[in-house]
Design an enzyme around this catalytic site. Structure first.
Site: not given
Ligand SMILES: Cc1cc2nc3c(=O)[nH]c(=O)nc-3n(C[C@H](O)[C@H](O)[C@H](O)COP(=O)(O)O)c2cc1C
Length: 364
Positions: A61-62, A64, A110-111, A114, A173, A175-176, A214, A243-244, A266, A316
């Site tokens: 997620a995030g 698209d 990221n912050r 939503f 998340s 950030n909310t 999640k 999540n992050t 990452g 992602y």
């Molecule tokens: C720019 C950005 C935006 C994200 N937006 C969302 C989001 O809207 N909803 C969500 O559940 N996770 C969001 N994530 C988290 C990712 O879905 C994922 O859980 C997290 O980045 C860990 O995977 P990665 O290390 O492969 O990026 C976002 C991550 C990034 C980097």
């Protein structure tokens, strides 16, 4: 063709502000280069939540958020795509800048908070492609100013059930403000009861759409006990870990950027997220499948997630640093592993290392 597209686009994208680069990538995907789809290795096919995934590598997620390009993303070789987070009512998110690259650490903070075009817009797009096939899930969240956040999730279940393959209930998340409190025992019971009930009400019209939750990688193990207990009691279909992180692991090299508020993703997230995945796997005891996310940037990292307990994976951030050809690389490396170890199917490896990982020193 994908390789060429990648090679040309990535250096340009890396020079831009991360959010502008992302916008450009989405726009480019609206005119994707013609790609001849190569059939996936059948040994990588996964059946989970009642769905047939052609391969285990999903887009997290995030990327698209507004469901603009799920079919182009499926064409790039992902086994499934999770759009969102979508909030019921449109909202703009936090002020920019709100996405930061940690180039030396291959991470992102990221912050965004939503930013969402809202459920009506996403519904229109998802409905238009609903008969196109492919596994497209929607990640649902609550509006920042919502008076009843649980009602937001219920409303999204009702809205999207007829047009998506699965739901990812995002209670993690960072950030909310206050959102992650939905992971706490009492509130979570209420949330899951109402979400699962909404799904049941929709099942006559939409079939039984799988509901996954999640979670954050920053939970204590006691909190994780409670969440897994509630998920099992309410018979959710799966969990996504995770999540992050709001933590900043030791040894980050981009120290100045690391001080930005927000969720870190990452490579620096890999160890913590994989540990939490293994901790979840041993608690779930096979009751439902898990999706492993966080820092996957190679075939080895994907394999490590699978051995820690994931039957499916998502990524992602690594796309920012490695481009979309990473998807093909991971799939071919997983196939090679099966060949080398004379395994008939990827599911034979799920959870193989989970118990051992939970005995390791906690990652810092
Ligand atoms: C720019 C950005 C935006 C994200 N937006 C969302 C989001 O809207 N909803 C969500 O559940 N996770 C969001 N994530 C988290 C990712 O879905 C994922 O859980 C997290 O980045 C860990 O995977 P990665 O290390 O492969 O990026 C976002 C991550 C990034 C980097």
């Amino acid at each position: 063709m994908i390789g060429l597209f990648d090679a040309l686009a990535r250096p340009v994208l890396r020079m831009l502000d991360p959010e502008d680069a992302h916008r450009l990538a989405i726009r480019a995907l609206k005119f994707p280069p013609f790609v001849k789809l190569v059939a996936d290795d059948t040994r990588l096919a996964v059946r989970a939540f009642g769905l047939n995934f052609p391969n285990p590598v999903g887009l997290a997620a995030g990327f698209d958020k507004h469901a603009e390009v799920p079919d182009a993303l499926l064409k790039l070789g992902f086994g499934f795509v999770e759009v969102g987070t979508v909030t019921p009512v449109p909202q703009i998110g936090n002020p920019r800048p709100r996405v930061f690259r940690l180039n030396r650490d291959q991470g992102v903070i990221n912050r965004l908070g939503f930013n969402s075009e809202g459920a009506d817009v996403a519904l229109r797009r998802l409905a238009a492609r609903a008969s196109a096939g492919g596994i497209v899930g929607v990640n649902i969240g609550a509006n920042k100013d919502s008076a009843d956040r649980i009602a937001d999730y219920v409303r999204s279940i009702e809205t999207f059930a007829p047009v998506v393959s699965y739901f990812s209930v995002n209670i993690s998340s960072p950030n909310t403000p206050g959102l992650r409190e939905l992971q706490h025992a009492g509130v979570l019971e209420d949330l899951l009861a109402r979400v699962v009930d909404a799904r049941a009400r929709m099942s006559r019209a939409a079939g039984t759409t799988p509901v996954l939750i999640k979670i954050a990688p920053d939970l204590t193990l006691n909190e994780l006990d409670d969440i897994v207990g509630a998920a099992r009691r309410h018979r959710v279909d799966g969990m996504i870990i995770g999540n992050t992180t709001v933590m900043r692991p030791q040894g980050l090299r981009d120290q100045t950027i690391a001080r930005e508020a927000g969720g870190l993703s990452g490579r620096p997230l890999f160890a913590l997220a994989t540990r939490m995945l293994a901790e979840t796997y041993v608690r779930v005891e096979g009751a439902f499948p898990l999706i492993g996310v966080g820092g996957i940037d190679s075939g080895d990292a994907a394999l490590a997630k699978i051995r820690a307990g994931a039957c499916l994976i998502q990524l992602y951030t690594a796309l920012v640093f490695h481009g979309v050809r990473l998807v093909a690389t991971i799939k071919s490396e997983l196939s090679n592993v099966l060949h080398r170890h004379e395994r008939a199917h990827i599911d034979e490896l799920v959870g193989a290392d989970a118990a051992a990982i939970t005995a390791e020193k906690w990652p810092v």
